[in-house]
Design a protein around this motif. Sequence first.
Motif, PDB file in Angstrom:
ATOM      1  N   SER A 240       0.674  -1.137  -0.100  1.00  0.00           N
ATOM      2  CA  SER A 240      -0.129  -0.329  -0.284  1.00  0.00           C
ATOM      3  C   SER A 240       1.123   0.985  -0.018  1.00  0.00           C
ATOM      4  O   SER A 240       0.273   2.145  -0.723  1.00  0.00           O
ATOM      5  N   GLU A 457      -9.937   0.298   6.239  1.00  0.00           N
ATOM      6  CA  GLU A 457     -10.372  -0.771   4.614  1.00  0.00           C
ATOM      7  C   GLU A 457     -11.836   0.970   3.628  1.00  0.00           C
ATOM      8  O   GLU A 457     -10.958   1.274   2.603  1.00  0.00           O
ATOM      9  N   ILE A 458     -12.960   1.203   4.374  1.00  0.00           N
ATOM     10  CA  ILE A 458     -13.415   2.195   3.440  1.00  0.00           C
ATOM     11  C   ILE A 458     -12.791   3.124   3.557  1.00  0.00           C
ATOM     12  O   ILE A 458     -12.253   4.156   2.223  1.00  0.00           O
ATOM     13  N   TYR A 460      -9.920   3.692   3.490  1.00  0.00           N
ATOM     14  CA  TYR A 460      -8.551   4.414   3.018  1.00  0.00           C
ATOM     15  C   TYR A 460      -8.405   3.900   1.680  1.00  0.00           C
ATOM     16  O   TYR A 460      -8.002   5.339   0.650  1.00  0.00           O
ATOM     17  N   ASP A 461      -9.639   3.690   1.348  1.00  0.00           N
ATOM     18  CA  ASP A 461     -10.516   3.088  -0.420  1.00  0.00           C
ATOM     19  C   ASP A 461     -10.259   4.305  -1.112  1.00  0.00           C
ATOM     20  O   ASP A 461     -10.047   4.939  -2.398  1.00  0.00           O
ATOM     21  N   ALA A 462     -11.180   5.423  -0.055  1.00  0.00           N
ATOM     22  CA  ALA A 462     -11.725   6.584  -0.171  1.00  0.00           C
ATOM     23  C   ALA A 462     -10.417   7.821  -0.622  1.00  0.00           C
ATOM     24  O   ALA A 462     -10.919   8.708  -1.180  1.00  0.00           O
ATOM     25  N   LEU A 464      -7.464   6.829  -0.878  1.00  0.00           N
ATOM     26  CA  LEU A 464      -6.661   6.881  -1.746  1.00  0.00           C
ATOM     27  C   LEU A 464      -7.243   7.615  -3.508  1.00  0.00           C
ATOM     28  O   LEU A 464      -6.871   8.166  -4.196  1.00  0.00           O
ATOM     29  N   ASP A 465      -8.533   7.233  -3.153  1.00  0.00           N
ATOM     30  CA  ASP A 465      -9.512   8.030  -4.630  1.00  0.00           C
ATOM     31  C   ASP A 465      -9.127   8.963  -4.478  1.00  0.00           C
ATOM     32  O   ASP A 465      -8.960   9.637  -5.723  1.00  0.00           O
ATOM     33  N   GLN A 481      -3.639   5.262   5.439  1.00  0.00           N
ATOM     34  CA  GLN A 481      -3.098   4.164   5.767  1.00  0.00           C
ATOM     35  C   GLN A 481      -2.246   3.211   6.621  1.00  0.00           C
ATOM     36  O   GLN A 481      -2.664   2.534   7.034  1.00  0.00           O
TER      37      GLN A 481
END
Length: 516
Positions: A240, A457-458, A460-462, A464-465, A481
């Motif tokens: 990551s 996880e949600i 981090y994904d948000a 990063l996007d 992260q």
Amino acid sequence: MPLPYRARRIRRYGRAASAIACLSLAACATDRLALAPATPDRPWEIPPSFDNLPEPGTHTAARTPSEGGTAPAVAAPASTAERRVPRGNSVQIDPTRRYDLAGLIDLAQRNNPETQGAWEQARQAALAVGLTETSYVPQISAEIVGGYQHTPLPIPTTLVRKGYFTSDTRELLPTLTAKWLLFDFGRREGSVDAAKANAFVANVAFTGAHEKLIYAVSRTYFAIGAARGRLRVAEQALKSAGIVQDAVESKRAHELATVVELAQARRQTAQARYNLERARGGQNSAYSSLVASVGIAPDVPVQIADSSEMSLPPAPSGDVEQMVRDALANRPDIIAGLGKVRAAEATLSSAESAFYPTVGLEAQAYQNIGGLSTEGSRYYSVNEPGANILLKLSLPLFDGGARDAQISIAHSEVAAARHSLDQAQDAAVQQVTDAYDALKTGYAEYEAALALTKAAEIAYDAALDAYRHGVGNYTDLANAQTALSQAQSEREDAHSNVFTAAAALAFSTGTILSHS
């Protein structure tokens, strides 16, 4: 040709001695080895009560609970290839096998020096029972006394002018002696009861050593599962960090990210790489602890099945009060404490019996082979049998207070045994309570860790996007992260903690061995 008279007589004595020897061998002390556990690699099954001891030769090896419960099951005996090799304290490992918890426990039980030593102590205690029981049978001995004696003896001067005469005797006396204590007011019975209680305690201690071994292997097995989980988390965190660094470098190439953000991203990657190496070291340390608890040499590679993907054990049935009652009924240290009280009470009974008389029977059969010469005359020979049988009553009257001291010591030993039992019961109550609370907390922590990981996880994904599309900042991404890696690591620890707490509860309640 008929045998001479002397030879026939000697043969009769030999037959009598053989018959008595056979009767003695029928009560051989070593027969009581059957009271000890049959083998050192399987625990002794504790009977439901102290008075309900198994008959000699009816040993049953207890099994441990299945892996899906609060403690693991012991696998069936391994193949001959996995038996211990005659080299130090190691076992031969099958390189193609992935050892699960049951397999590791099986290896440990066949190789652990503590259980081996406890087994030998149980055998010694069993032999001590046979040793005390020999006091009930006749003690038979054979001896030969021979020699020469020159004796001056007085005599009236009317018969011999000088007032004495000399006698020269040479004799050979082969003797068979039997001594049999018939009655002692319970002194021997107390000694035998104490020895039996001590043998019971030694057997229970042997089972307790197996339980401690199983718990130690279980704890280190789940610890290496947690270490492997943390290693996977560290590997994923490094990936990551690389993804984030690539995103920052891409934006920096288009002058959309600052130099500070790029430096921070590279620092985050370096930190992840450091965490990965530390996780590898933790896994190696956990592996060393595991093989040490099993008894495997540290330089012998062994494949370990992963426990991090195992389903959680079922929640304990019953409340803590019921588990405390189970512990007081099943724990080997408490059962052994009861046996020690029995042994001390039997020793006290034996000491009190020392104030009463003993009745015994003594008998001798011998052959007098000798000669007598007086005043230098020729020797007059004799070769005739003799015998005696005596009834002996013995009552010690004074011993300087030795018997009183023995009774005082025995009273003190009874009191000490009872205090030790109370201490073991108090410790059991605390250990069960702590383990029960730890297990309840472990379940709650794991559920919370699952929710935390999902949320991380949600997030981090948000983050990063958002950063990739230019609507998020690097600080939020780095924090997300770090939070994700921490949440995943805590989830792995919580998973392992549930299994460890379940094993601790089973150990503290004395149910880590299954009697099914």
